[in-house]
Design a protein around this motif. Structure first.
Motif, PDB file in Angstrom:
ATOM      1  N   HIS A 287       0.794  -1.230   0.000  1.00  0.00           N
ATOM      2  CA  HIS A 287       0.000   0.000   0.000  1.00  0.00           C
ATOM      3  C   HIS A 287       0.829   1.284   0.000  1.00  0.00           C
ATOM      4  O   HIS A 287       0.277   2.372  -0.189  1.00  0.00           O
ATOM      5  CB  HIS A 287      -0.925   0.017   1.228  1.00  0.00           C
ATOM      6  N   GLY A 288       2.134   1.184   0.215  1.00  0.00           N
ATOM      7  CA  GLY A 288       2.960   2.372   0.388  1.00  0.00           C
ATOM      8  C   GLY A 288       2.929   3.330  -0.786  1.00  0.00           C
ATOM      9  O   GLY A 288       2.820   4.551  -0.600  1.00  0.00           O
ATOM     10  N   ALA A 289       3.000   2.809  -2.005  1.00  0.00           N
ATOM     11  CA  ALA A 289       3.010   3.685  -3.175  1.00  0.00           C
ATOM     12  C   ALA A 289       1.681   4.422  -3.325  1.00  0.00           C
ATOM     13  O   ALA A 289       1.650   5.600  -3.715  1.00  0.00           O
ATOM     14  CB  ALA A 289       3.310   2.866  -4.438  1.00  0.00           C
ATOM     15  N   TYR A 290       0.587   3.746  -3.001  1.00  0.00           N
ATOM     16  CA  TYR A 290      -0.729   4.381  -3.101  1.00  0.00           C
ATOM     17  C   TYR A 290      -0.856   5.512  -2.089  1.00  0.00           C
ATOM     18  O   TYR A 290      -1.349   6.606  -2.411  1.00  0.00           O
ATOM     19  CB  TYR A 290      -1.822   3.335  -2.880  1.00  0.00           C
ATOM     20  N   LEU A 291      -0.407   5.262  -0.851  1.00  0.00           N
ATOM     21  CA  LEU A 291      -0.479   6.293   0.177  1.00  0.00           C
ATOM     22  C   LEU A 291       0.386   7.496  -0.202  1.00  0.00           C
ATOM     23  O   LEU A 291      -0.019   8.651  -0.017  1.00  0.00           O
ATOM     24  CB  LEU A 291      -0.027   5.732   1.524  1.00  0.00           C
TER      25      LEU A 291
ATOM     26  N   TYR B 106     -13.380   6.204   0.377  1.00  0.00           N
ATOM     27  CA  TYR B 106     -13.491   5.551   1.677  1.00  0.00           C
ATOM     28  C   TYR B 106     -12.174   5.833   2.391  1.00  0.00           C
ATOM     29  O   TYR B 106     -11.099   5.624   1.823  1.00  0.00           O
ATOM     30  CB  TYR B 106     -13.708   4.048   1.490  1.00  0.00           C
ATOM     31  N   LEU B 107     -12.237   6.320   3.611  1.00  0.00           N
ATOM     32  CA  LEU B 107     -11.054   6.861   4.260  1.00  0.00           C
ATOM     33  C   LEU B 107     -10.494   5.949   5.341  1.00  0.00           C
ATOM     34  O   LEU B 107     -11.173   5.647   6.321  1.00  0.00           O
ATOM     35  CB  LEU B 107     -11.389   8.227   4.875  1.00  0.00           C
ATOM     36  N   PHE B 108      -9.249   5.527   5.145  1.00  0.00           N
ATOM     37  CA  PHE B 108      -8.482   4.912   6.212  1.00  0.00           C
ATOM     38  C   PHE B 108      -7.750   6.060   6.909  1.00  0.00           C
ATOM     39  O   PHE B 108      -6.858   6.678   6.328  1.00  0.00           O
ATOM     40  CB  PHE B 108      -7.495   3.892   5.667  1.00  0.00           C
ATOM     41  N   VAL B 109      -8.155   6.368   8.129  1.00  0.00           N
ATOM     42  CA  VAL B 109      -7.688   7.563   8.820  1.00  0.00           C
ATOM     43  C   VAL B 109      -7.080   7.162  10.152  1.00  0.00           C
ATOM     44  O   VAL B 109      -7.645   6.360  10.894  1.00  0.00           O
ATOM     45  CB  VAL B 109      -8.861   8.562   9.000  1.00  0.00           C
ATOM     46  N   SER B 110      -5.902   7.683  10.454  1.00  0.00           N
ATOM     47  CA  SER B 110      -5.249   7.353  11.722  1.00  0.00           C
ATOM     48  C   SER B 110      -5.986   8.023  12.881  1.00  0.00           C
ATOM     49  O   SER B 110      -6.710   9.013  12.692  1.00  0.00           O
ATOM     50  CB  SER B 110      -3.797   7.832  11.699  1.00  0.00           C
ATOM     51  N   PRO B 111      -5.813   7.534  14.110  1.00  0.00           N
ATOM     52  CA  PRO B 111      -6.439   8.205  15.255  1.00  0.00           C
ATOM     53  C   PRO B 111      -6.032   9.668  15.368  1.00  0.00           C
ATOM     54  O   PRO B 111      -6.868  10.518  15.702  1.00  0.00           O
ATOM     55  CB  PRO B 111      -5.949   7.377  16.446  1.00  0.00           C
ATOM     56  N   ALA B 112      -4.780   9.980  15.083  1.00  0.00           N
ATOM     57  CA  ALA B 112      -4.338  11.380  15.152  1.00  0.00           C
ATOM     58  C   ALA B 112      -5.039  12.220  14.092  1.00  0.00           C
ATOM     59  O   ALA B 112      -5.472  13.352  14.364  1.00  0.00           O
ATOM     60  CB  ALA B 112      -2.825  11.458  14.980  1.00  0.00           C
ATOM     61  N   GLU B 113      -5.168  11.694  12.869  1.00  0.00           N
ATOM     62  CA  GLU B 113      -5.868  12.425  11.819  1.00  0.00           C
ATOM     63  C   GLU B 113      -7.344  12.589  12.151  1.00  0.00           C
ATOM     64  O   GLU B 113      -7.943  13.633  11.866  1.00  0.00           O
ATOM     65  CB  GLU B 113      -5.704  11.704  10.478  1.00  0.00           C
ATOM     66  N   LEU B 114      -7.923  11.570  12.756  1.00  0.00           N
ATOM     67  CA  LEU B 114      -9.320  11.654  13.162  1.00  0.00           C
ATOM     68  C   LEU B 114      -9.506  12.775  14.181  1.00  0.00           C
ATOM     69  O   LEU B 114     -10.452  13.571  14.086  1.00  0.00           O
ATOM     70  CB  LEU B 114      -9.782  10.315  13.740  1.00  0.00           C
ATOM     71  N   SER B 115      -8.610  12.854  15.143  1.00  0.00           N
ATOM     72  CA  SER B 115      -8.701  13.921  16.142  1.00  0.00           C
ATOM     73  C   SER B 115      -8.597  15.287  15.477  1.00  0.00           C
ATOM     74  O   SER B 115      -9.346  16.220  15.825  1.00  0.00           O
ATOM     75  CB  SER B 115      -7.590  13.759  17.182  1.00  0.00           C
ATOM     76  N   GLY B 116      -7.694  15.424  14.513  1.00  0.00           N
ATOM     77  CA  GLY B 116      -7.560  16.686  13.813  1.00  0.00           C
ATOM     78  C   GLY B 116      -8.794  17.056  13.021  1.00  0.00           C
ATOM     79  O   GLY B 116      -9.166  18.230  12.921  1.00  0.00           O
TER      80      GLY B 116
ATOM     81  N   ARG C 285      -4.038  14.810  -0.788  1.00  0.00           N
ATOM     82  CA  ARG C 285      -5.078  14.069  -0.077  1.00  0.00           C
ATOM     83  C   ARG C 285      -4.500  13.452   1.189  1.00  0.00           C
ATOM     84  O   ARG C 285      -3.284  13.283   1.313  1.00  0.00           O
ATOM     85  CB  ARG C 285      -5.651  12.970  -0.985  1.00  0.00           C
ATOM     86  N   LEU C 286      -5.364  13.086   2.109  1.00  0.00           N
ATOM     87  CA  LEU C 286      -4.926  12.266   3.226  1.00  0.00           C
ATOM     88  C   LEU C 286      -4.411  10.940   2.686  1.00  0.00           C
ATOM     89  O   LEU C 286      -4.935  10.409   1.692  1.00  0.00           O
ATOM     90  CB  LEU C 286      -6.075  12.027   4.205  1.00  0.00           C
ATOM     91  N   SER C 287      -3.407  10.379   3.337  1.00  0.00           N
ATOM     92  CA  SER C 287      -2.754   9.172   2.825  1.00  0.00           C
ATOM     93  C   SER C 287      -3.732   8.043   2.560  1.00  0.00           C
ATOM     94  O   SER C 287      -3.629   7.321   1.572  1.00  0.00           O
ATOM     95  CB  SER C 287      -1.689   8.697   3.818  1.00  0.00           C
ATOM     96  N   GLY C 288      -4.699   7.877   3.461  1.00  0.00           N
ATOM     97  CA  GLY C 288      -5.593   6.716   3.397  1.00  0.00           C
ATOM     98  C   GLY C 288      -6.873   6.939   2.637  1.00  0.00           C
ATOM     99  O   GLY C 288      -7.830   6.163   2.811  1.00  0.00           O
ATOM    100  N   GLN C 289      -6.951   7.965   1.789  1.00  0.00           N
ATOM    101  CA  GLN C 289      -8.167   8.176   1.001  1.00  0.00           C
ATOM    102  C   GLN C 289      -8.193   7.183  -0.149  1.00  0.00           C
ATOM    103  O   GLN C 289      -7.473   7.321  -1.131  1.00  0.00           O
ATOM    104  CB  GLN C 289      -8.228   9.613   0.468  1.00  0.00           C
ATOM    105  N   MET C 290      -9.050   6.185  -0.020  1.00  0.00           N
ATOM    106  CA  MET C 290      -9.131   5.106  -0.992  1.00  0.00           C
ATOM    107  C   MET C 290     -10.271   5.362  -1.979  1.00  0.00           C
ATOM    108  O   MET C 290     -11.387   5.676  -1.569  1.00  0.00           O
ATOM    109  CB  MET C 290      -9.375   3.765  -0.285  1.00  0.00           C
ATOM    110  N   ARG C 291      -9.977   5.206  -3.250  1.00  0.00           N
ATOM    111  CA  ARG C 291     -11.008   5.295  -4.288  1.00  0.00           C
ATOM    112  C   ARG C 291     -11.386   3.869  -4.630  1.00  0.00           C
ATOM    113  O   ARG C 291     -10.578   3.109  -5.174  1.00  0.00           O
ATOM    114  CB  ARG C 291     -10.459   6.027  -5.507  1.00  0.00           C
ATOM    115  N   LEU C 292     -12.623   3.480  -4.319  1.00  0.00           N
ATOM    116  CA  LEU C 292     -13.037   2.082  -4.361  1.00  0.00           C
ATOM    117  C   LEU C 292     -14.322   1.894  -5.155  1.00  0.00           C
ATOM    118  O   LEU C 292     -15.076   2.832  -5.374  1.00  0.00           O
ATOM    119  CB  LEU C 292     -13.267   1.543  -2.942  1.00  0.00           C
TER     120      LEU C 292
END
Length: 251
Positions: free
Chosen positions: A176-180, A209-219, A188-195
């Motif tokens: 997943h690294g190259a996509y992020l 569909y967003l894979f979002v870290s807890p820190a990003e969620l807090s922000g 975009r946020l790293s985990g923004q998935m186009r599905l």
């Protein structure tokens, strides 16, 4: 991207076919395609599991539900139905007509087709479920605060959001690294998935569909009236509890 698939309710059709067939394991799969060609598959029987078969994070988050509940992205009703059986006043919300038909066939008493933004503010809730990794419904940096605002408009004082999600920075970098990294290059946020989801010859339209870290969620909660008050983690997956500030009146 071009496709030979017919655009339609592939998600609902998958759930309906699996349910009508008696929930056979290993026969019906959620086929999820990312716009870079990455494909994952998940046995659809899992969307019908009772509490004993839920991932521990989903079970913990669901146990925090109180009062009137809105299950956002209800699917086949795997979280709503046990709550209803325990006497909880729960409403299932989904954009998929097929999913809501399955919920009705399984006995869920109250469902609404649409998104949180479609509900009138005469409906108020104490708990909002975004389980089964449905923190992904935050979609993007721009759309996430809009969903949080829609839930605030529907919230009673002291309401909470109970969700599970995926931290993209803990995924396998080789896969997943190259996509992020591409997402970051495009702002975009790293985990923004186009599905899109596929079933037989039908596919959904592409969606974020967003894979979002807890820190990003807090922000993302800044200025929304919500704040992250608790998290639990299990590898790349986590559960989060968001609370509405006492002075955050619905608007």
């Amino acid at each position: 991207m071009s496709s030979e698939y017919m655009i339609g309710d592939a998600w609902g059709e998958l759930l309906r076919d699996c349910h009508a067939a008696g929930l056979p394991a290993g026969r019906y799969y959620e086929i999820c395609e990312r716009d870079d060609g990455y494909i994952s598959a998940y046995d659809a029987v899992g969307f019908f599991e009772g509490p004993g078969g839920w991932p521990p994070l989903d079970r913990w988050a669901c146990e925090q539900a109180r009062g009137r509940v809105l299950d956002v992205g209800v699917g086949a009703g795997r979280f709503s139905l046990p709550l209803q059986a325990d006497g909880v006043d729960v409403v299932g919300l989904d954009v998929s007509p097929g999913a809501l038909k399955v919920c009705a066939e399984r006995g869920l008493g109250s469902t609404v087709r649409g998104t949180a933004g479609d509900l009138d503010d005469m409906r108020r809730f104490d708990s909002f479920l975004l389980l089964g990794k449905n923190l992904g419904l935050l979609e993007s940096r721009e759309q996430g605060p809009r969903l949080l605002a829609a839930l605030r408009r529907l919230a009673r004082p002291g309401a909470r959001i109970l969700g599970t999600g995926v931290d993209p920075y803990l995924l396998d970098g080789a896969v997943h690294g190259a996509y992020l990294a591409k997402n970051r290059r495009h702002g975009r946020l790293s985990g923004q998935m186009r599905l899109r989801l596929r079933h037989l010859l039908t596919a959904t339209a592409w969606f974020d569909y967003l894979f979002v870290s807890p820190a990003e969620l807090s922000g993302m909660t800044a200025g929304t009236g919500w704040s992250v008050v608790d998290t639990r983690t299990d590898g790349a997956q986590y559960a989060a509890v968001l609370a509405l500030a006492p002075d955050a009146a619905p608007h």
